[in-house]
Design an enzyme around this catalytic site. Structure first.
Site, PDB file in Angstrom:
ATOM      1  N   ASP A   1      80.021  60.092 -60.993  1.00 30.09           N
ATOM      2  CA  ASP A   1      80.916  59.266 -61.643  1.00 30.09           C
ATOM      3  C   ASP A   1      80.039  58.375 -62.756  1.00 30.09           C
ATOM      4  O   ASP A   1      80.263  58.030 -63.788  1.00 30.09           O
ATOM      5  CB  ASP A   1      81.669  58.358 -60.866  1.00 30.09           C
ATOM      6  CG  ASP A   1      82.529  59.309 -59.855  1.00 30.09           C
ATOM      7  OD1 ASP A   1      83.656  59.707 -60.192  1.00 30.09           O
ATOM      8  OD2 ASP A   1      82.008  59.479 -58.851  1.00 30.09           O
TER       9      ASP A   1
ATOM     10  N   GLU B   1      86.771  57.452 -70.788  1.00 27.07           N
ATOM     11  CA  GLU B   1      87.014  58.974 -70.614  1.00 27.07           C
ATOM     12  C   GLU B   1      88.599  58.820 -70.946  1.00 27.07           C
ATOM     13  O   GLU B   1      89.394  58.247 -70.150  1.00 27.07           O
ATOM     14  CB  GLU B   1      86.679  59.498 -69.304  1.00 27.07           C
ATOM     15  CG  GLU B   1      87.029  61.205 -69.355  1.00 27.07           C
ATOM     16  CD  GLU B   1      86.679  61.920 -68.242  1.00 27.07           C
ATOM     17  OE1 GLU B   1      85.405  61.986 -68.080  1.00 27.07           O
ATOM     18  OE2 GLU B   1      87.288  61.929 -67.178  1.00 27.07           O
TER      19      GLU B   1
ATOM     20  N   ASP C   1      83.824  55.841 -66.770  1.00 23.36           N
ATOM     21  CA  ASP C   1      84.527  56.878 -66.325  1.00 23.36           C
ATOM     22  C   ASP C   1      85.472  56.590 -65.132  1.00 23.36           C
ATOM     23  O   ASP C   1      85.180  56.101 -64.018  1.00 23.36           O
ATOM     24  CB  ASP C   1      83.411  57.822 -65.643  1.00 23.36           C
ATOM     25  CG  ASP C   1      84.011  59.062 -64.937  1.00 23.36           C
ATOM     26  OD1 ASP C   1      84.915  59.737 -65.648  1.00 23.36           O
ATOM     27  OD2 ASP C   1      83.722  59.463 -63.826  1.00 23.36           O
TER      28      ASP C   1
END
Length: 207
Positions: free
Chosen positions: A141, A68, A7
């Site tokens: 996160d 991501e 992430d």
């Protein structure tokens, strides 16, 4: 299948490693965050993220990396930092020959919770349940990184295995894909109307 989920972020870059196969119980091997001081210059921060990700790649040796996909936000500065951290993750994996796949936030949410509009609390709760963790991973996160890895195993794993098999087969010789459907046949000639062959004029009546 072992997947490292990333992430991306400059201040906190979430990382999580999940192992398993679609339809089977998944196992978390590791989760954490690579942090950089917000007051530092961009160069040292990106270098710190690279070193942190390299450490995770050395330790867990994932077969695949899921990152991501960066999407537009109102805060341009945040988008730029996230995109830069994402590029570092892609670079680290590609340098080692590890396949990388980008997943959108809505795709990850839908895979983990069943809704592309789920909030962070719902994603964290489902990640905890899917991986059978004793406590929710923190910060968010870290939970998002695990969600990325889960999403990739459930949705992207089959495609990557097929691609890898095709490449491996092609390395040893020529490979020709078999058609999935029969070849299209030319249309049949139209049947004659009223028993006449097509293109043949009607004879004139005899006197």
């Amino acid at each position: 299948m072992r997947v490292l989920g990333v992430d991306p972020g400059l201040t906190r870059c979430g990382v999580g490693v999940v192992e398993g196969l679609p339809g089977r119980q998944l196992t978390m091997l590791g989760v954490g965050v690579v942090r950089t001081p917000a007051e530092d210059e961009i160069g040292p921060r990106l270098l710190a993220i690279e070193q942190g990700l390299e450490s995770w790649l050395d330790r867990y040796r994932p077969e695949l990396v899921a990152v991501e996909r960066v999407f537009a936000q109102h805060n341009v500065r945040t988008v730029m930092g996230t995109a830069q951290a994402s590029a570092v993750a892609v670079l680290c994996a590609t340098r080692r020959g590890i396949p990388v796949t980008l997943h959108t936030p809505s795709e990850v949410k839908a895979a983990v919770t069943g809704s592309g509009r789920a909030d962070k609390a719902q994603v964290t709760a489902m990640v905890t349940r899917i991986l059978r963790l004793d406590a929710p991973p923190k910060p968010a996160d870290a939970a998002d990184a695990l969600a990325l890895a889960i999403c990739h195993i459930w949705r992207g794993g089959t495609t990557n295995r097929l691609t890898a098999a095709i490449k491996a087969h092609g390395a040893g010789g020529s490979w020709h894909a078999q058609p999935s459907e029969p070849a299209e046949q030319p249309p049949a000639a139209p049947r004659a109307a009223y028993g006449r062959a097509p293109g043949r004029a009607r004879s004139s009546p005899r006197p």
